[in-house]
Enzyme design. Structure first.
Site, PDB file in Angstrom:
ATOM      1  N   GLU A   1      -4.515 -35.013  56.193  1.00  0.00           N
ATOM      2  CA  GLU A   1      -5.541 -35.759  56.204  1.00  0.00           C
ATOM      3  C   GLU A   1      -6.378 -35.398  57.253  1.00  0.00           C
ATOM      4  O   GLU A   1      -6.656 -36.102  58.085  1.00  0.00           O
ATOM      5  CB  GLU A   1      -5.228 -37.122  56.217  1.00  0.00           C
ATOM      6  CG  GLU A   1      -4.481 -37.620  55.179  1.00  0.00           C
ATOM      7  CD  GLU A   1      -4.099 -39.286  55.193  1.00  0.00           C
ATOM      8  OE1 GLU A   1      -4.105 -39.984  56.135  1.00  0.00           O
ATOM      9  OE2 GLU A   1      -4.292 -39.827  53.917  1.00  0.00           O
TER      10      GLU A   1
ATOM     11  N   GLU B   1       0.104 -37.438  48.142  1.00  0.00           N
ATOM     12  CA  GLU B   1       0.554 -39.032  48.533  1.00  0.00           C
ATOM     13  C   GLU B   1      -0.165 -39.840  47.558  1.00  0.00           C
ATOM     14  O   GLU B   1      -1.386 -39.710  47.309  1.00  0.00           O
ATOM     15  CB  GLU B   1      -0.090 -39.335  50.080  1.00  0.00           C
ATOM     16  CG  GLU B   1       0.492 -38.696  51.146  1.00  0.00           C
ATOM     17  CD  GLU B   1       0.115 -39.167  52.464  1.00  0.00           C
ATOM     18  OE1 GLU B   1      -0.371 -40.108  52.639  1.00  0.00           O
ATOM     19  OE2 GLU B   1      -0.182 -38.197  53.434  1.00  0.00           O
TER      20      GLU B   1
HETATM   21  C1  BGP Z   1      -1.815 -41.722  55.201  1.00  0.00           C
HETATM   22  C2  BGP Z   1      -0.730 -40.916  55.665  1.00  0.00           C
HETATM   23  C3  BGP Z   1       0.687 -41.266  55.566  1.00  0.00           C
HETATM   24  C4  BGP Z   1       0.817 -42.697  55.209  1.00  0.00           C
HETATM   25  C5  BGP Z   1      -0.231 -43.098  54.367  1.00  0.00           C
HETATM   26  C6  BGP Z   1      -0.057 -44.738  54.019  1.00  0.00           C
HETATM   27  O1  BGP Z   1      -2.766 -41.728  55.887  1.00  0.00           O
HETATM   28  O2  BGP Z   1      -0.964 -39.592  55.844  1.00  0.00           O
HETATM   29  O3  BGP Z   1       0.981 -40.809  56.787  1.00  0.00           O
HETATM   30  O4  BGP Z   1       1.189 -43.490  56.166  1.00  0.00           O
HETATM   31  O5  BGP Z   1      -1.409 -42.994  54.663  1.00  0.00           O
HETATM   32  O6  BGP Z   1      -0.609 -45.466  55.157  1.00  0.00           O
HETATM   33  P1  BGP Z   1       0.202 -46.548  55.859  1.00  0.00           P
HETATM   34  O7  BGP Z   1       1.463 -46.077  56.185  1.00  0.00           O
HETATM   35  O8  BGP Z   1      -0.670 -46.926  56.954  1.00  0.00           O
HETATM   36  O9  BGP Z   1       0.142 -47.470  54.826  1.00  0.00           O
END
Ligand code: BGP
Length: 487
Positions: free
Chosen positions: A193, A386
């Site tokens: 990201e 993701e």
């Molecule tokens: C993205 C990241 C991941 C993961 C996901 C979910 O930004 O790349 O690492 O964490 O978000 O976010 P969160 O864990 O805050 O729900």
């Protein structure tokens, strides 16, 4: 007569799997020579609606965290204990039929201070064991080189990515792991990201105490330039070391819709999307897009580029484009338009969409829109690395977790991915976020669960850490076995 076959589904060899990050799963934060990372100085958010808590680190908080040798206040130091349970966890993934396991290498396991003269053999050996375990089950590792976990020593020494010196440290680390794992890893990506660099510390590793909004923006984009250059160098390193391997960029896709058909709202949506696509433009096309020239001028940002940087970017374009997709947003030209969309503050409320428990607006069709846009713009293989639903899972009286809501979320997104493939998109894989419950990036909660497998651990680190498949475990197993035919 023009007629071409329309794809009917996912290609053979489609990379079904799940995605994780070292700082959110491993634990063992200071074991076997590992140095502390930026993720491990972040405390759990006071309020779940603040997924930007990961960026709110001051010098004082940093000093306090460095002085604290425990994991008590820093959930990402605990992870879900993958470091010791990796064999069990990878077996669970194999039981679901995973073809791919996205994970990150913690830079500070390899170079504890980020730029040590010699790598840490114990760290290198850990990832050898993990990759060997994956190979037992024909699971392809998909490795993120930097997933919000820069060695904190580089923040202290040179304010992280604010310093151009961090490029050399990073590319020494990438060359080391490319050489070490060239026969075990065929899929790499550089920065998780990368656009999160515009949000601050969590992705730049740079402290911002006392800076004005303009100074922070300058810091973000200069740090990002250093990451662009580092990414381009890493791409060329990999192609020289292992020509058969592939390396991608990775974007947090923020799909926007105009709040009304008023052309000024449509224009604002275009401008918001440009600020997101800037990152993939640089890493896929190899140059800064013109629309950023006006944006930088209007926001007093001046990128300090060294001689040769532009050629490096041109030569170091990626092999594929990967991205995270969770939600979509609403854009408006109205300065008073409420910009609170769940626990992210970039967009407005969409009346046509439901939201998750954390306020993320659920939009499967948006994933098809995004895939079509990326394919039409870049014509490089795409990889959804993701996607998932963070939810408060509850153990029912029968002792199981009936996460139909998670199955439905994923089913709807897979349906739209299949439609995008029929639209002509070249989609190489799909790794859902958090296949085994892990620590949230934004809030550092354990209770924001994404997994097909439940982990007995609460937000304070209490629990047995035992794993238990949820209903979605068996559903996803069938999805993979049928290559997406049975949803
Ligand atoms: C993205 C990241 C991941 C993961 C996901 C979910 O930004 O790349 O690492 O964490 O978000 O976010 P969160 O864990 O805050 O729900």
């Amino acid at each position: 007569m023009y007629s071409k076959n329309v794809s009917t589904g996912f290609k053979d060899g489609f990379l079904w799997g799940g995605a994780t990050a070292a700082n959110q799963i491993e634990g063992a934060f200071n074991l076997d020579g590992k140095g502390i990372t930026t993720a491990e100085v972040v405390k759990k958010a006071e309020d779940r609606s603040n997924s930007m808590a990961m960026n709110e680190v001051t010098r004082e908080m940093l000093d306090e965290a460095i002085a604290d040798p425990s994991d008590t206040h820093y959930p990402k130091r605990r992870g879900n204990d993958f470091y010791h349970r990796y064999q069990e966890d990878i077996k669970l993934m194999a039981d679901m039929g995973f073809k791919a396991f996205r994970m990150s290498i913690a830079w500070s396991r390899i170079f504890p201070n980020g730029d040590d003269a010699q790598p840490n053999e114990a760290g290198l050996a850990f990832y050898d064991r993990v990759f060997d375990e994956c190979a037992k089950y024909d699971i392809e590792p998909v490795v993120t080189l930097s997933h919000y976990e820069m060695p904190i020593a580089l923040t202290i020494k040179q304010n992280g990515w604010a310093s151009r010196d961090t490029i050399a440290a990073f590319t020494k680390y990438t060359e080391t792991v490319f050489n070490r794992y060239q026969h075990k890893v065929k899929y790499w990506m550089t920065f998780n990201e990368i656009n999160a660099g515009t949000w601050g510390f969590n992705a730049t590793g740079a402290l911002e105490d006392g800076l004005s909004a303009d100074e922070k923006m300058q810091l973000h984009y200069q740090s990002l330039h250093h990451q662009f250059v580092a990414s381009a160098i890493a791409v060329q390193q990999l192609h020289a070391i292992d020509p058969d391997a592939q390396i991608g960029c990775m974007l947090a896709r923020m799909q926007n819709y105009p709040n009304t058909p008023n052309p000024v709202d449509v224009l604002e949506t275009q401008k918001q999307d440009e600020l997101n696509l800037f990152f993939t433009d640089v890493q896929v096309r190899g140059e800064y897009p013109e629309f950023m020239n006006r944006y930088f001028a209007e926001h007093h940002v001046v990128i300090d580029m060294a001689d040769g940087d532009e050629e490096l970017l041109r030569e170091g374009t990626v092999d594929y484009l990967s991205f995270s997709y969770y939600m979509s947003m609403v854009a408006s030209a109205d300065p008073d338009f409420e910009k609170t969309s769940g626990n992210l503050t970039f967009g407005g409320k969409n009346p046509y969409l439901e939201s998750s428990d954390w306020g993320w607006q659920i939009d499967p069709v948006g994933l098809r829109i995004t895939l079509n846009e990326f394919w039409n713009r870049y014509h490089v293989p795409l990889f959804v690395v993701e996607n998932g639903l963070g939810a408060q899972d509850v153990i029912a009286e029968d002792g199981h977790i009936h996460d139909d809501y998670r199955i439905d979320y994923l089913r709807q997104h897979i349906i739209q991915m299949k439609e995008a493939v029929k639209d002509g998109v070249d989609l190489m894989g799909y790794t859902t976020w958090g296949p085994i419950d892990l620590i949230s990036a934004g809030t550092s909660e354990m209770s924001k669960r994404y997994g097909f497998v439940y982990v007995d651990q609460d937000d304070s680190g209490n629990g047995t850490l035992d794993r238990m498949p949820k209903d979605s475990f068996y559903w996803y197993k069938q999805v993979i076995a049928s290559n997406g035919a049975e949803l």
